[in-house]
Design a protein around this motif. Structure first.
Motif, PDB file in Angstrom:
ATOM      1  N   ASP A  18       0.853  -1.190   0.000  1.00 56.31           N
ATOM      2  CA  ASP A  18       0.000   0.000   0.000  1.00 56.31           C
ATOM      3  C   ASP A  18       0.894   1.247   0.000  1.00 56.31           C
ATOM      4  N   ARG A  19       1.058   1.850  -1.182  1.00 53.35           N
ATOM      5  CA  ARG A  19       1.957   3.009  -1.285  1.00 53.35           C
ATOM      6  C   ARG A  19       1.433   4.217  -0.508  1.00 53.35           C
ATOM      7  N   THR A  20       0.110   4.365  -0.440  1.00 54.40           N
ATOM      8  CA  THR A  20      -0.443   5.499   0.312  1.00 54.40           C
ATOM      9  C   THR A  20      -0.096   5.376   1.795  1.00 54.40           C
ATOM     10  N   THR A  21      -0.239   4.155   2.323  1.00 54.27           N
ATOM     11  CA  THR A  21       0.111   3.932   3.729  1.00 54.27           C
ATOM     12  C   THR A  21       1.590   4.171   3.969  1.00 54.27           C
ATOM     13  N   LEU A  22       2.426   3.706   3.051  1.00 55.40           N
ATOM     14  CA  LEU A  22       3.873   3.913   3.196  1.00 55.40           C
ATOM     15  C   LEU A  22       4.213   5.404   3.210  1.00 55.40           C
ATOM     16  N   PHE A  23       3.540   6.173   2.342  1.00 51.24           N
ATOM     17  CA  PHE A  23       3.818   7.611   2.280  1.00 51.24           C
ATOM     18  C   PHE A  23       3.449   8.297   3.595  1.00 51.24           C
ATOM     19  N   PHE A  24       2.226   8.031   4.083  1.00 59.48           N
ATOM     20  CA  PHE A  24       1.797   8.712   5.300  1.00 59.48           C
ATOM     21  C   PHE A  24       2.475   8.166   6.559  1.00 59.48           C
ATOM     22  N   THR A  25       3.089   6.990   6.456  1.00 60.77           N
ATOM     23  CA  THR A  25       3.814   6.437   7.598  1.00 60.77           C
ATOM     24  C   THR A  25       5.228   6.978   7.687  1.00 60.77           C
ATOM     25  N   PHE A  26       5.903   7.075   6.540  1.00 58.22           N
ATOM     26  CA  PHE A  26       7.316   7.447   6.561  1.00 58.22           C
ATOM     27  C   PHE A  26       7.587   8.839   5.962  1.00 58.22           C
ATOM     28  N   ALA A  27       7.072   9.098   4.757  1.00 58.30           N
ATOM     29  CA  ALA A  27       7.436  10.338   4.067  1.00 58.30           C
ATOM     30  C   ALA A  27       6.736  11.557   4.651  1.00 58.30           C
ATOM     31  N   PHE A  28       5.457  11.431   5.011  1.00 54.73           N
ATOM     32  CA  PHE A  28       4.706  12.592   5.483  1.00 54.73           C
ATOM     33  C   PHE A  28       5.284  13.184   6.773  1.00 54.73           C
ATOM     34  N   PRO A  29       5.530  12.372   7.819  1.00 55.78           N
ATOM     35  CA  PRO A  29       6.160  12.950   9.022  1.00 55.78           C
ATOM     36  C   PRO A  29       7.559  13.498   8.737  1.00 55.78           C
ATOM     37  N   VAL A  65       5.769   8.047  15.140  1.00 52.09           N
ATOM     38  CA  VAL A  65       5.670   6.678  15.658  1.00 52.09           C
ATOM     39  C   VAL A  65       4.288   6.437  16.273  1.00 52.09           C
ATOM     40  N   ALA A  66       3.809   7.399  17.056  1.00 49.37           N
ATOM     41  CA  ALA A  66       2.482   7.259  17.685  1.00 49.37           C
ATOM     42  C   ALA A  66       1.388   7.197  16.638  1.00 49.37           C
ATOM     43  N   ASN A  67       1.461   8.072  15.647  1.00 49.70           N
ATOM     44  CA  ASN A  67       0.460   8.114  14.588  1.00 49.70           C
ATOM     45  C   ASN A  67       0.399   6.794  13.824  1.00 49.70           C
ATOM     46  N   ALA A  68       1.565   6.264  13.463  1.00 50.82           N
ATOM     47  CA  ALA A  68       1.618   5.013  12.696  1.00 50.82           C
ATOM     48  C   ALA A  68       1.025   3.856  13.502  1.00 50.82           C
ATOM     49  N   ALA A  69       1.319   3.807  14.811  1.00 50.79           N
ATOM     50  CA  ALA A  69       0.795   2.729  15.654  1.00 50.79           C
ATOM     51  C   ALA A  69      -0.722   2.802  15.759  1.00 50.79           C
ATOM     52  N   VAL A  70      -1.266   4.018  15.947  1.00 55.43           N
ATOM     53  CA  VAL A  70      -2.717   4.180  16.096  1.00 55.43           C
ATOM     54  C   VAL A  70      -3.439   3.848  14.797  1.00 55.43           C
ATOM     55  N   PHE A  71      -3.049   4.503  13.706  1.00 54.76           N
ATOM     56  CA  PHE A  71      -3.767   4.342  12.444  1.00 54.76           C
ATOM     57  C   PHE A  71      -3.601   2.931  11.884  1.00 54.76           C
ATOM     58  N   GLY A  72      -2.408   2.339  12.033  1.00 51.63           N
ATOM     59  CA  GLY A  72      -2.165   1.016  11.468  1.00 51.63           C
ATOM     60  C   GLY A  72      -3.101  -0.039  12.017  1.00 51.63           C
ATOM     61  N   ILE A  73      -3.201  -0.142  13.327  1.00 52.82           N
ATOM     62  CA  ILE A  73      -4.045  -1.179  13.934  1.00 52.82           C
ATOM     63  C   ILE A  73      -5.528  -0.819  13.820  1.00 52.82           C
ATOM     64  N   ALA A 107       4.078  -3.084  14.064  1.00 56.16           N
ATOM     65  CA  ALA A 107       4.170  -1.711  14.585  1.00 56.16           C
ATOM     66  C   ALA A 107       5.567  -1.431  15.159  1.00 56.16           C
ATOM     67  N   LEU A 108       6.159  -2.423  15.833  1.00 61.27           N
ATOM     68  CA  LEU A 108       7.521  -2.235  16.353  1.00 61.27           C
ATOM     69  C   LEU A 108       8.523  -2.086  15.212  1.00 61.27           C
ATOM     70  N   ALA A 109       8.352  -2.880  14.158  1.00 61.82           N
ATOM     71  CA  ALA A 109       9.252  -2.785  13.005  1.00 61.82           C
ATOM     72  C   ALA A 109       9.113  -1.421  12.322  1.00 61.82           C
TER      73      ALA A 109
END
Length: 251
Positions: A18-29, A65-73, A107-109
């Motif tokens: 999922d490229r959109t998820t990857l962008f908002f997880t890593f590139a956006f922050p 990190v907090a955002n990715a953990a919340v939105f991911g699960i 989430a840890l990874a």
């Protein structure tokens, strides 16, 4: 293959495809780090004397990190329940711990990759971050931070039934928390009453602990306070998550 390994592998494949998820997880922050780093390059926070890049790197890293953990699960649980996957898992021998545990490993990874990426960029000569000698203490801090916000995401994902409701509830909680916990603006520059409000927000403790470990501001007791705060929130949110978890929309 065990249910735990199968769920972890499925979650990993869904994450990387999922490229959109990857962008908002890593590139956006990371964009926040670059923008704030360039705007305040070479400057120091007036109240604390801390270099702005040290403050910005710690705050954006904590928020990311907090955002990715919340939105991911939260999105995963909502989608799996909507597609009846959770009901099928419930009918299998797989326990709830395998469902949550598989997402916990992912989430840890994600938190580990985010930390390496953000700190690596902040250390570029353009920004000049110099991690303190106590930076290894970031590891337990991040584990507690991911745990706490993953459990918050479990609660959101158990109540929300659509992607829109997940985004609305998660943003309603995470955005104000980011501003009031000092992720984007120094807490020292805020009124005293706002600083007191931030004490009931878990991101405040993650911000503080990351800042102390990464920049050397304060000592190990300050990091211990941050970890203790996160542990308390993790315990409370964990109890709520267990009681509110739903396998199906009607349960």
């Amino acid at each position: 293959m065990s249910a735990y390994a199968a769920l972890t592998a499925a979650g990993y494949r869904a994450q990387v495809r999922d490229r959109t998820t990857l962008f908002f997880t890593f590139a956006f922050p990371l964009l926040f780090l670059v923008v704030f780093g360039l705007i305040f390059r070479g400057q120091a926070v007036e109240q604390s004397g801390l270099a702005y890049i040290s403050y910005t790197a710690a705050g954006v890293l904590s928020w990311g990190v907090a955002n990715a953990a919340v939105f991911g699960i939260a999105f995963t649980l909502m989608q799996w329940r909507s597609d009846d996957i959770l009901r099928l898992i419930r009918m299998s021998p797989a326990p709830l711990s395998a469902v949550i545990g598989s997402r916990y490993v992912i989430a840890l990874a994600v938190g580990l990759v985010q930390s390496l990426l953000f700190v690596g960029v902040a250390m570029l000569p353009l920004f000049g971050l110099e991690p303190a000698s106590g930076w290894p203490l970031l590891i337990p801090v991040m584990v507690l931070g991911v745990t706490t916000f993953l459990l918050l995401g479990v609660i959101i994902g158990s109540f929300a039934d659509t992607p829109e409701s997940v985004a609305a509830v998660a943003n309603f909680l995470m955005l104000p928390m980011a501003f009031l916990s000092g992720s984007f603006f120094p807490l020292d520059a805020m009124p005293t009453w706002l600083q007191k409000i931030s004490l009931v927000m878990p991101l405040r403790y993650l911000n503080d602990a990351v800042s102390h470990a990464l920049t050397g501001r304060g000592d190990s007791s300050d990091i211990a306070v941050g970890c203790a705060g996160l542990a308390v929130f993790a315990l409370v949110l964990g109890l709520i998550a267990v009681r509110t978890f739903r396998w199906t929309r009607s349960s």
